[in-house]
Design a protein around this motif. Structure first.
Motif, PDB file in Angstrom:
ATOM      1  N   ARG A 105     -10.147   2.107  -0.451  1.00  0.00           N
ATOM      2  CA  ARG A 105     -10.377   1.321   0.750  1.00  0.00           C
ATOM      3  C   ARG A 105      -9.272   1.758   2.166  1.00  0.00           C
ATOM      4  O   ARG A 105      -9.248   1.329   3.272  1.00  0.00           O
ATOM      5  N   ALA A 106      -8.029   1.654   1.565  1.00  0.00           N
ATOM      6  CA  ALA A 106      -6.868   1.644   2.361  1.00  0.00           C
ATOM      7  C   ALA A 106      -6.359   3.221   2.404  1.00  0.00           C
ATOM      8  O   ALA A 106      -6.376   2.417   4.349  1.00  0.00           O
ATOM      9  N   ILE A 107      -6.546   3.772   2.146  1.00  0.00           N
ATOM     10  CA  ILE A 107      -6.529   5.131   2.790  1.00  0.00           C
ATOM     11  C   ILE A 107      -7.638   6.322   3.340  1.00  0.00           C
ATOM     12  O   ILE A 107      -8.674   5.705   1.324  1.00  0.00           O
ATOM     13  N   SER A 108      -8.005   7.430   3.136  1.00  0.00           N
ATOM     14  CA  SER A 108      -9.563   7.573   3.515  1.00  0.00           C
ATOM     15  C   SER A 108      -9.702   8.921   3.189  1.00  0.00           C
ATOM     16  O   SER A 108      -8.173   9.635   2.082  1.00  0.00           O
ATOM     17  N   LEU A 109     -10.107   9.443   2.503  1.00  0.00           N
ATOM     18  CA  LEU A 109     -10.233  10.814   1.693  1.00  0.00           C
ATOM     19  C   LEU A 109      -9.380  11.914   2.008  1.00  0.00           C
ATOM     20  O   LEU A 109      -8.708  12.736   1.824  1.00  0.00           O
ATOM     21  N   GLN A 110      -9.572  12.567   3.657  1.00  0.00           N
ATOM     22  CA  GLN A 110      -9.164  13.151   4.463  1.00  0.00           C
ATOM     23  C   GLN A 110      -7.774  12.575   4.676  1.00  0.00           C
ATOM     24  O   GLN A 110      -6.882  13.710   4.587  1.00  0.00           O
ATOM     25  N   ASP A 128       1.177  -1.592  -0.054  1.00  0.00           N
ATOM     26  CA  ASP A 128       0.170   0.053  -0.136  1.00  0.00           C
ATOM     27  C   ASP A 128       0.692   1.556   0.265  1.00  0.00           C
ATOM     28  O   ASP A 128       0.393   1.804  -0.424  1.00  0.00           O
ATOM     29  N   ARG A 129       1.559   1.138   0.704  1.00  0.00           N
ATOM     30  CA  ARG A 129       3.055   2.202   0.898  1.00  0.00           C
ATOM     31  C   ARG A 129       3.468   2.954  -0.209  1.00  0.00           C
ATOM     32  O   ARG A 129       3.482   3.647  -0.964  1.00  0.00           O
ATOM     33  N   SER A 130       3.654   1.275  -1.318  1.00  0.00           N
ATOM     34  CA  SER A 130       3.946   1.513  -3.168  1.00  0.00           C
ATOM     35  C   SER A 130       2.789   2.218  -3.833  1.00  0.00           C
ATOM     36  O   SER A 130       3.355   3.101  -4.302  1.00  0.00           O
TER      37      SER A 130
END
Length: 415
Positions: free
Chosen positions: A104-109, A62-64
């Protein structure tokens, strides 16, 4: 317009020389930006790692992807700045670099925090990337581009939420349909896992009549209402039935009563409680069978439990109800000894009269009263209550049939 005014307007209007110089400066800055893409991307990733805890906690994959989005944003900005006449449609391409699962892994914020970090990194390097005369234009371009990226991010998340909502609604309907049809536990477990069922508590199914013209708003409102009286809920319409699966309620009957007004005007039936969602098919099957038989009890409460309708279900041919009557009432009474089973039998045959039962058995009425109380404690049904005495009488009938004819005492839904 006066000549003086016309002259002033002409003096304020950029000359072709001014425009040429601005384009030259922008082109020079664009070349510097393009040469510094790698440096900007590296600095951005370092800043993300240093300032955003959620980024550091992410899985490497996910970081990638997040890094790829950041680099795509920088590249898109550089491409747009080098071609000022180009529209900002390239902003939307930034988020195409990552898979849809990233929403799904990161939010809009968190995505907007990412955009802010990228803007900060680029702004800090404006003096190195632009000539003195072009610094203001570059800062303005960064702010304009970041605004467009923020709008694009909001649009991506809105589309993802809409698609996820439609998919979840279809999957929810499929799960409810699987429960009613009694599909395998393994298939049901995989679907509910994908749906995101949260509750780890017990589960029960409520079945009633669906409105004549159900709407998506109806199921949404019912789901929200159900989630106020239970930890989790699924809602679906199967043929003419409205079905609600409740998970994690402290009192399922109370929860079903709170939702009863949202069903059609006929009876609402609560299935038996089961341990997990994977076993909810048994609760659904009992509730559906009970709803078919509830017409035989005109004064049934609303909601009524499927267990309260054992006699009607058994007479309608429900083998599970027959087995429940035999195993939950007849067999326990029989196991306590002949006198107890005989007392209950004679009491019911004597029209629920203590005195008549005592005379028939040549015992004191208190003895009859004690034995009836013992029977109530054993099976949970009271022979002295009108409705419950009917349930016990049905259990005695099916118990004797099982003993004499070999009637099956195994529930089809037992597992």
């Amino acid at each position: 317009m006066t000549a003086r005014t016309t002259g002033k307007a002409a003096a304020n209007k950029p000359t072709s020389t001014d425009e040429t110089e601005a384009l030259r400066l922008r082109a020079a800055t664009g070349r510097r930006l393009k040469a510094g893409i790698g440096t900007l991307a590296t600095a951005t990733l370092q800043r993300l790692d240093a300032t955003l805890p959620w980024y550091r906690a992410m899985q490497p994959a996910d970081r990638s992807w997040v890094g790829l989005v950041a680099q795509a944003g920088i590249s898109s900005f550089v491409e747009w700045y080098r071609k000022p006449a180009a529209p900002l449609w390239i902003v939307a391409d930034i988020f195409r670099a990552a898979p849809r699962e990233l929403t799904r892994a990161i939010s809009l914020q968190q995505t907007l925090q990412l955009v802010r970090v990228v803007v900060e990194v680029v702004e800090e390097r404006v003096p190195d990337l632009a000539k003195v005369d072009d610094e203001a234009a570059l800062r303005e371009a960064v702010l304009r581009f970041s605004r467009e990226v923020a709008f694009a991010a909001a649009d991506v998340y809105a589309q993802a939420a809409e698609a996820r909502g439609s998919w979840d609604a279809r999957l929810e309907a499929l799960v409810v349909d699987s429960l009613v049809r009694g599909e395998s536990v393994d298939a049901l477990a995989s679907r509910t896992s994908a749906l995101g069922w949260r509750s780890q508590g017990e589960v029960a199914v409520v079945v009633g009549q669906a409105p004549f013209r159900p709407t998506p708003q109806l199921t949404d409102e019912l789901r929200r209402a159900a989630q106020k009286v239970a930890e989790d809920a699924l809602v679906g319409i199967h043929e003419d039935r409205l079905i609600v699966v409740l998970g994690g309620s402290s009192d399922f009957r109370k929860s079903a009563a709170a939702l009863a007004d949202r069903f059609g005007p006929t009876s609402v039936v609560l299935g038996p409680t089961v341990a997990t969602l994977a076993e909810a098919g048994r609760s659904a099957a009992a509730a559906v069978a009970a709803r078919k038989a509830v017409a035989a009890w005109p004064s049934a409460p609303r909601p009524v439990t499927a267990d309260e309708l054992w006699p009607e279900r058994a007479m309608a041919g429900d083998l599970d109800a027959q087995a429940e009557l035999i195993n939950r009432i007849y067999r326990p009474l029989e196991a306590l000894g002949g006198s107890l089973l005989e007392t209950v039998t004679i009491y019911l045959d004597c029209g629920n009269s203590l005195e008549a039962t005592a005379r028939e058995m040549y015992v004191h009425p208190n003895t009859v009263r004690y034995r009836l109380r013992k029977a109530t404690e054993t099976v949970g049904w009271d022979p002295t209550a009108a409705r419950e005495s009917f349930v016990i009488r049905a259990a005695l009938v099916y118990g004797r049939l099982a003993a004499s004819t070999g009637l099956s005492t195994t529930s089809n839904s037992a597992s």
